[in-house]
Design a protein around this motif. Structure first.
Motif: not given
Lengths: 211, 211
Positions: B39, B41, B43-45, B47-49, B51, B69, B159, B162
């Motif tokens: 899954l 996500h 971020l605006g700039d 960055r990948r996560t 979760s 989500a 990723d 973190g």
DNA sequence: CGTGGTCTTGAATATTATCAACGGAGGTGG
DNA sequence: CCACCTCCGTTGATAATATTCAAGACCACG
């Protein structure tokens, strides 16, 4: 929470009380009506983490959490009620609305945990605080409201967002200096520039934006 | 996963495929049989996560995840099967074992997410990697085994935990130099000192211990 | 008025991210 | 077969960020 009618097993707990499954025998579910419960984990050298928050309307399933996953600690004075074993089984079997409510609760907790992982994984301290402020608002169903109740003490917010209290304090100072928030008292902030605060929470601006 | 009998809606997906609810109309549940789904996500700039990880036997509920989500991405070649809407409803209503299996899946995912929050919140890079190695073992039900399959590519592990890929690489180097693990190839490590590795994962030794 | 707790601030330190470059494995095409 | 390319993973040097430790400010309460 409204589907789960209140039962006679109502209880109140002081701050720092540890909730254990044996609190009320054969009552594996606790529904929070007020206050805040945190799922607390302590690392070997004492570092503390709050992985999950249970607030008004949230359902705590002791059976689901188990023994290895940490301890449930009251972060504020807590009120709520237990659901007894037989009552739970009976309603699970016969009441589809009850089942749906429980399932929705799991799904809701899951979404919060998922978002929380995103907040913890890669965000800076300022971004984490901005995210926490918005989480407080959405958890309290204050969509659009500008006056946010921070719910927890600084140290608990820090342990929830994976920060030290000092770092969190500096993040409050930065957001205040940028005139994005206005700290009323220890427990309340007012959002004074929501679009920018939202962008920070979403990680849109990083280097040039807020320094 | 064994309770959920295999149905004709079996599918395979290549790496980087994005799973969307509309993949198979009216089939909101996908059961993973092989490979790995994350899954994701962004971020605006940029960055990948990652979760959440869905591995062999895990159940993905599109309805639960919703739109806000993140996106489900195949991190490895994936095989699995969908469960159709009507089939799902029918079995939910009539099959208590099916309901229990679904509920157990939610609870399981919840525990993983919870532990993951602890890993992300306060652990150092080395501690995160140690934790990831043990998570791989427990997810693959290899209790006590020393040869660990790391499942994912470095960038996806990073990723998920973190970290940046560079930091993760240095963590591998540190654990190797401490002779706690032995990196066989990109996807396999052997645990050569399990007690100490466990202590690091649990945050017992911090400054003096492994430097 | 002291006291304990919470929260904040400052200076030094430790950890991680960033940026740039390199090496190796696997695939492709001449 | 080999040059070439791309992707993945690693390493090094530097900058950004958070932690640590110490001390002070603030507030409620006895």
């Amino acid at each position: 929470g409204t589907v789960l009618a209140e039962l006679p097993l109502t209880r109140s707990f002081d701050v720092d009380t540890v909730l254990v499954p044996e609190q009320i025998p054969h009552a594996p579910v606790f529904v929070v009506c007020g206050g805040a419960v945190g799922l607390q984990h302590i690392l070997g050298d004492g570092r503390r983490t709050l992985s999950t928050l249970y607030l008004d309307g949230d359902v705590i399933d002791f059976g689901e959490i188990g023994d290895t996953a940490g301890t449930l600690v009251c972060l504020l004075p807590v009120s709520g009620f237990f659901i007894a074993d037989e009552e739970l089984d009976h309603r699970k079997r016969t009441d589809p609305g009850f089942r749906a409510a429980l399932e929705a609760n799991y799904a809701r907790q899951n979404r919060f945990l998922d978002q929380h992982c995103v907040d913890l994984a890669r965000k800076s301290a300022v971004e984490k605080l901005a995210s926490y402020i918005f989480e407080c608002r959405s958890r309290q169903c204050l969509a659009g409201g500008r006056d946010i109740h921070l719910i927890l003490m600084r140290i608990d917010i820090a342990d929830y967002m994976g920060l030290r209290a000092e770092t969190l304090s500096r993040a409050f100072a930065q957001l205040t200096q940028l005139t994005l928030i206005d700290v009323r008292d220890a427990n309340h902030v007012q959002i004074t520039n929501e679009p920018t605060l939202r962008q920070i929470a979403n990680g849109l601006v990083r280097r040039s934006g807020y320094l």
